[in-house]
Design an enzyme around this catalytic site. Structure first.
Site, PDB file in Angstrom:
ATOM      1  N   GLU A   1     -38.999 -44.495  98.053  1.00 59.96           N
ATOM      2  CA  GLU A   1     -40.085 -44.860  98.967  1.00 59.96           C
ATOM      3  C   GLU A   1     -41.256 -45.400  98.148  1.00 59.96           C
ATOM      4  OE1 GLU A   1     -40.116 -41.861 102.696  1.00 59.96           O
ATOM      5  OE2 GLU A   1     -40.651 -40.926 100.798  1.00 59.96           O
TER       6      GLU A   1
ATOM      7  N   ASP B   1     -38.060 -39.664  96.729  1.00 58.10           N
ATOM      8  CA  ASP B   1     -39.048 -39.414  97.760  1.00 58.10           C
ATOM      9  C   ASP B   1     -40.435 -39.770  97.213  1.00 58.10           C
ATOM     10  OD1 ASP B   1     -39.581 -38.087 100.387  1.00 58.10           O
ATOM     11  OD2 ASP B   1     -40.817 -36.795  99.102  1.00 58.10           O
TER      12      ASP B   1
END
Ligand code: CA
Length: 672
Positions: free
Chosen positions: A363, A334
């Site tokens: 990400e 993340d």
């Protein structure tokens, strides 16, 4: 050298490099070790229960720990079999005394407050010693389906038994069906779909759901204990060993059915800075802070400091633990741009020592670059992809936007008929690895190709929103056409295909674009939609099967892009792929053609290689079964709002047995 915008206590503190932080258990004794270099005293407190609310909670003992000045590690050995004993540390830093769970907790009581000593051998389900990782040879062989543990089975349409709905154990139920129908759900559904891996939204212990009541819903991007499974997905959150066993049963059930498990890891921030075990144990060390202010590039109140020696070590230790103890097959990071390049590369190296096939992607952004605390040169953004291992993937948001337009607004992408961002789609089809069309990735193995994830509108909701009311034709069949085009992009491109669970059956959250704490009524997967949208599921399924029969699509090398010839004539995209070293059990030539206009259009196949004369269409507007639908010739036109996949007839005949003459329509018969 990383540019830091805050004080660096690595210059002051001694650090520790052994792998025995936390506790080391044996039946005869347990040794506790905690790194707390700034502390003047650390007490070990042993409890009979995991939380103060529980009946019969007693402090069993309070022990003074001893500091090793060379490393800053405090140590205490306690005799006896401590399995099931709960513990905390009382850490004195300056004039502040804090009671905290262990940074290296492996088990906790309910709602995270106390750690628990656990004999991990006793948490292994039956047959665990034979459980095997599900690995694919290259990152690009993975096909990822992202799902939230609770969403998977919380609806009664899942057919999962009531006591297992929303839990880890729902994944162990076989032969589940939508009630009163034959439509498969959950594990048996996934087996048929053909995806290789599930990616689970956070399953480490997070703070936003009360494990005792489970009334609230949350995605779980608010970590409390990184090495402990979340308790609200367990049938008993009070006894620390239960969730561990149930988590392993989930992994084993997926593995037994040939499906790998990817964890969504959120090492970039915590539920609370001040209340975290990290801050209580070593103040002002694990987070990026300016004075008392937490930097906030995560957008969630604080950001951890991956570049610090002991946090980097923590990330590596934690990841290795999930791989070795829980048999996890890959990780999705993340907000990976909160982390520095050196840390992510070291993580790759350390996991490679276990197995180089462990998947890593994340990400490539933060929520606030200006408040990241490390320079833009050092963070894991797309522009720094060239500094990262080619086996660290990144979500390709350019491709995503090119396919469908903005994530939450009513703008259009290619599939809704816009030609505005087509170049992003062309670049994305080549795994963002082509100098000609646009490149940020070193290789396709760095590029995660997707149209929807847990964030933002579901693809279906986005399509409902962006097909403007005054459009010529916004019937549901039109939206299904667009969804099929999207599926073709995702599954027929170089890179790592990724989809939100249920994207393939028109998953809706009723327009909720940020459902992180919305109720189950919004988030639950409605499995009854698998009946209504079976045609769409079959389309995805067919494309997945075709992808597995054409190794150029899963080629992770830099050369892959050079064997693909992309054309765009202002309407139709055509990628002609020459897999010149194809093996006997796959196709040699394939073309992927997409038309986003309302008219039928001509197109041409081009290649720098000599192309064969005979081709079959195996995917068209209606079907992606992989069966030869008709012959193809260069005069053929493609139907409005549809995709074609074409393969050379020689390969097809070799793979499927020669097609009997006159059993499929010749191209001149086609009704386009
Ligand atoms: Ca929790």
């Amino acid at each position: 050298m990383i540019t830091k915008y805050y004080s660096n206590k690595d210059e002051i503190y001694n650090t520790y490099d052994k792998d025995d932080l936390g506790f080391v258990y044996s039946k005869e004794s347990t040794t506790f070790k905690v790194w707390a270099p700034a502390a003047s005293q650390v007490l070990l407190k042993l409890y009979s229960t995991g939380s103060y609310q529980e009946d019969g909670a007693t402090v069993l003992a309070i022990k003074q720990m001893r500091k090793d000045e060379l490393t800053g590690v405090w140590e205490k050995t306690v005799l006896g079999d401590l399995h099931g004993v709960y513990y905390t540390y009382v850490v004195q830093n300056g004039n502040k005394s804090s009671e905290t769970q262990d940074v290296y907790s492996k088990a906790t009581g309910v709602n995270s407050a106390r750690s628990m000593v656990v004999d991990l051998e006793r948490t292994n389900p039956q047959g665990w010693e034979n459980d095997k990782h599900i690995f694919v040879d290259e990152q690009t062989n993975a096909i990822v389906w992202e799902v939230h543990v609770r969403d998977f089975s919380s609806s009664n349409t899942s057919g999962v038994s009531k006591q297992h709905r929303g839990t880890y154990l729902a994944f162990t139920e076989t032969d589940t069906k939508v009630p009163y129908t034959n439509a498969k759900t959950c594990l048996s559904y996934l087996k048929d779909l053909g995806i290789t891996h599930v990616q689970l939204n956070p399953v480490f212990d997070f703070g936003s759901v009360n494990e005792e009541t489970c009334v609230e819903y949350n995605w779980g991007y608010d970590p409390v204990n990184y090495c402990v499974p979340e308790g609200s997905y367990s049938t008993d959150p009070y006894h620390g060993e239960v969730r561990i066993k149930e988590f392993k049963e989930m992994v084993k059930a997926l593995h037994d059915n040939g499906i790998g498990v990817i964890m969504d890891v959120v090492y970039n921030h915590m539920y609370s800075g001040d209340d975290s075990c990290f801050e209580k144990t070593v103040p002002d060390y694990y987070f990026r802070k300016q004075g008392n202010r937490y930097l906030n590039s995560s957008g969630c109140g604080n950001v951890t400091a991956s570049e610090k020696i002991m946090y980097r070590k923590y990330m590596i230790d934690s990841l290795k633990y999930w791989v070795e103890e829980y048999h996890i097959d890959g990780f999705r990071f993340d907000l990976m741009a909160c982390h520095d390049v050196d840390t992510m590369n070291q993580i790759r190296e350390e996991l490679d020592k276990i197995d180089r096939r462990i998947l890593i992607y994340g990400e490539p952004w933060t929520a606030d670059n200006g408040d990241n605390g490390i320079s833009g040169e050092d963070c894991c953004s797309k522009s720094n992809a060239h500094k990262l291992s080619s086996r660290i993937g990144m979500f390709n948001d350019d491709m995503r936007n090119g396919i469908k337009g903005g994530s939450d607004d009513d703008t259009k992408g290619y599939i809704q008929g816009s030609s505005f961002d087509t170049y992003k789609v062309l670049a994305g089809m080549l795994g963002a690895s082509s100098d000609t069309f646009g490149r940020w990735a070193k290789r396709p193995s760095q590029c995660v190709t997707y149209a929807s994830a847990h964030d933002n509108l579901t693809l279906w909701d986005k399509l409902l929103k962006s097909n403007w009311l005054n459009d010529f034709d916004t019937t549901e069949s039109r939206i299904i056409d667009q969804n099929k085009l999207s599926a073709t992009f995702i599954l027929m491109s170089l890179g790592i295909p990724f989809m939100l669970a249920g994207e393939e059956f028109a998953r809706t959250k009723y327009g909720d674009h940020n459902s992180y704490r919305s109720p189950d009524s919004v988030n639950s997967i409605d499995w009854s939609r698998t009946i209504k949208y079976k045609e769409l599921i079959d389309y995805y399924k067919g494309l997945i099967a075709i992808r597995k029969k054409f190794s150029l699509l899963t080629d992770s090398s830099e050369n892959a892009v050079h064997k693909t010839y992309m054309t765009y004539n202002g309407k139709v995209i055509a990628g002609t792929m020459a897999n010149i070293h194809a093996s006997d059990d796959e196709y040699k030539y394939m073309a992927i053609v997409l038309n986003n206009t309302n008219e039928k259009c001509p197109f041409e196949l081009k290649s720098k290689y000599d192309l064969p004369n005979r081709w079959y269409v195996i995917v068209d507007h209606d079907s992606a079964s992989g069966e030869a639908i008709r012959e193809f010739d260069n005069n053929m036109e493609i139907r409005p709002n549809s995709a074609l996949v074409i393969v050379d007839a020689d390969s097809y005949d070799r793979l499927h047995g020669a097609v009997e003459k006159n059993t499929i329509p010749s191209s001149s018969d086609n009704k386009y």
